[in-house]
Design an enzyme around this catalytic site. Sequence first.
Site, PDB file in Angstrom:
ATOM      1  N   ARG A 172       0.962  -1.533  -0.002  1.00 14.14           N
ATOM      2  CA  ARG A 172       0.165  -0.067   0.151  1.00 14.14           C
ATOM      3  C   ARG A 172       1.193   1.264   0.616  1.00 14.14           C
ATOM      4  O   ARG A 172       0.197   1.816  -0.248  1.00 14.14           O
ATOM      5  CB  ARG A 172      -0.510   0.292   0.909  1.00 14.14           C
ATOM      6  CG  ARG A 172      -1.841   1.267   1.558  1.00 14.14           C
ATOM      7  CD  ARG A 172      -2.690   1.445   2.222  1.00 14.14           C
ATOM      8  NE  ARG A 172      -2.636   0.426   3.533  1.00 14.14           N
ATOM      9  CZ  ARG A 172      -2.397   0.465   4.726  1.00 14.14           C
ATOM     10  NH1 ARG A 172      -1.649   2.402   4.338  1.00 14.14           N
ATOM     11  NH2 ARG A 172      -2.550  -0.499   5.732  1.00 14.14           N
ATOM     12  N   LYS A 215      -6.692   6.184 -20.286  1.00  8.69           N
ATOM     13  CA  LYS A 215      -6.609   6.524 -21.306  1.00  8.69           C
ATOM     14  C   LYS A 215      -5.354   6.341 -22.467  1.00  8.69           C
ATOM     15  O   LYS A 215      -5.217   5.446 -22.780  1.00  8.69           O
ATOM     16  CB  LYS A 215      -7.309   8.128 -21.108  1.00  8.69           C
ATOM     17  CG  LYS A 215      -8.602   8.406 -19.924  1.00  8.69           C
ATOM     18  CD  LYS A 215      -9.352   7.890 -20.224  1.00  8.69           C
ATOM     19  CE  LYS A 215     -11.239   7.832 -19.376  1.00  8.69           C
ATOM     20  NZ  LYS A 215     -10.765   8.929 -18.540  1.00  8.69           N
TER      21      LYS A 215
HETATM   22  C1  LIG Z   1     -11.803   9.540 -17.582  1.00  6.59           C
HETATM   23  C2  LIG Z   1     -11.501  10.426 -17.251  1.00  6.59           C
HETATM   24  C3  LIG Z   1     -10.943  11.206 -15.772  1.00  6.59           C
HETATM   25  C4  LIG Z   1     -11.106  10.001 -14.774  1.00  6.59           C
HETATM   26  O1  LIG Z   1     -10.424   8.447 -15.125  1.00  6.59           O
HETATM   27  P1  LIG Z   1     -10.940   7.587 -14.466  1.00  6.59           P
HETATM   28  O2  LIG Z   1      -9.543   6.658 -14.440  1.00  6.59           O
HETATM   29  O3  LIG Z   1     -11.836   7.076 -15.431  1.00  6.59           O
HETATM   30  O4  LIG Z   1     -11.465   7.247 -12.817  1.00  6.59           O
HETATM   31  C5  LIG Z   1     -10.472  12.358 -15.650  1.00  6.59           C
HETATM   32  N1  LIG Z   1     -10.386  13.295 -16.726  1.00  6.59           N
HETATM   33  C6  LIG Z   1     -10.525  13.140 -17.577  1.00  6.59           C
HETATM   34  C7  LIG Z   1     -10.147  14.464 -18.699  1.00  6.59           C
HETATM   35  C8  LIG Z   1     -10.518  11.946 -18.341  1.00  6.59           C
HETATM   36  O5  LIG Z   1     -10.900  12.203 -19.669  1.00  6.59           O
END
Ligand SMILES: *Cc1c(COP(=O)(O)O)cnc(C)c1O
Length: 373
Positions: free
Chosen positions: A47, A196
């Site tokens: 952790r 992403k």
């Molecule tokens: C997807 C996204 C998030 C959140 O990310 P998660 O991994 O889904 O929690 C935050 N900011 C932007 C611009 C995103 O596209």
Amino acid sequence: MRIETLAVHAGHAADTATGAVTPPIHLSTTFERATDGAYPRGHTYTRTSNPNRAALEASLTALEGGVACAAFSSGSAAAMTIFQALAPGDHVLAPEDVYHGTARLLRETFVPWGLAVTFVDMTDPIAVARALRSETRLIWVETPSNPLLTITDIARVAELAHAAGARVVCDNTWATPILQRPLALSADLALHATTKYLGGHSDVLGGAVVARADDDFFARIRQLQAAGGAVPSPFDCWLVLRGIRTVPYRMRAHSENALAVARFLAEHAAVDAVHYPGLEAHAGYEVARRQMALPGGMLSFQVRGDGERAMAVAARAALFTRATSLGGPESLIEHRASIEGPQTRTPQNLLRLSIGLEHPDDLIADLARALEA
Ligand SMILES: *Cc1c(COP(=O)(O)O)cnc(C)c1O
């Protein structure tokens, strides 16, 4: 070193125990102490730290040109930790078109918790300056924004923030450090949903905060990460680190494809508007050219007609997958207003595209078919 080289090498070294060139995944939750009670290899309990997470954090620190990084189990966990590092009574300025998950975190969790929040047009420095208060501690920037691809001048907002004694965090998820380096533009923190483009294959959830200075505020973020444990698993870290190795080349292809699709849509009779910072007609074109290496792989457009017509266009797409999220090799199409819910500001006739790594001619042919009345 150039960013392509950092992407391949930062956080990587042949494994000292085995010579493995690709890093092993360290699933162990606990690490051996020496006879004197010390932890000579630096890790005690997963952790708090783990070799795969340390490697990922080293890579992201190098890519953003920062000094420290904390990795999280999602982009939202990273955002939440930044807000938790503030104190009740602090005031936050956020863009009115901030990622809807971040807006919900602020409204539903952190306003009841004691933060004051003002949503402003972050692209307008006069509006930003007017919204500042003596208690403002944080300005949240997200550029390009979701889903209208508005562009905020990071350096300009950082100047206003610093003059007022506030920090700037830039959600750099859409641009990635390949296209935009917020810390070099004086932002204090860069935030990522590594889910992403950095992960890049639609198969891992993750987040990260990279800091320009290893100060008290970052120490608090680090402490919350270790104390709460909203951390990515060793395998998650391994997947994101693998994704990072190819992200410089993927971003070029995403961007090149997105520009081709944006130009096609801009000429189409069934399209009312295209939102892409690589088009000269876009309001943020000049700022984007200054602060981004390329305009990126995300765009949105408004079909001529209403929400039902937009839904029908999405339904006819065959190569584009109807799904949320972004940054993978496959192109996605999404009716944004319906996922954001009833209080959305997103136009009902808007479709958002995450442009993948297919050939742009195939993507354009698919959209041409879908747009036929
Ligand atoms: C997807 C996204 C998030 C959140 O990310 P998660 O991994 O889904 O929690 C935050 N900011 C932007 C611009 C995103 O596209």
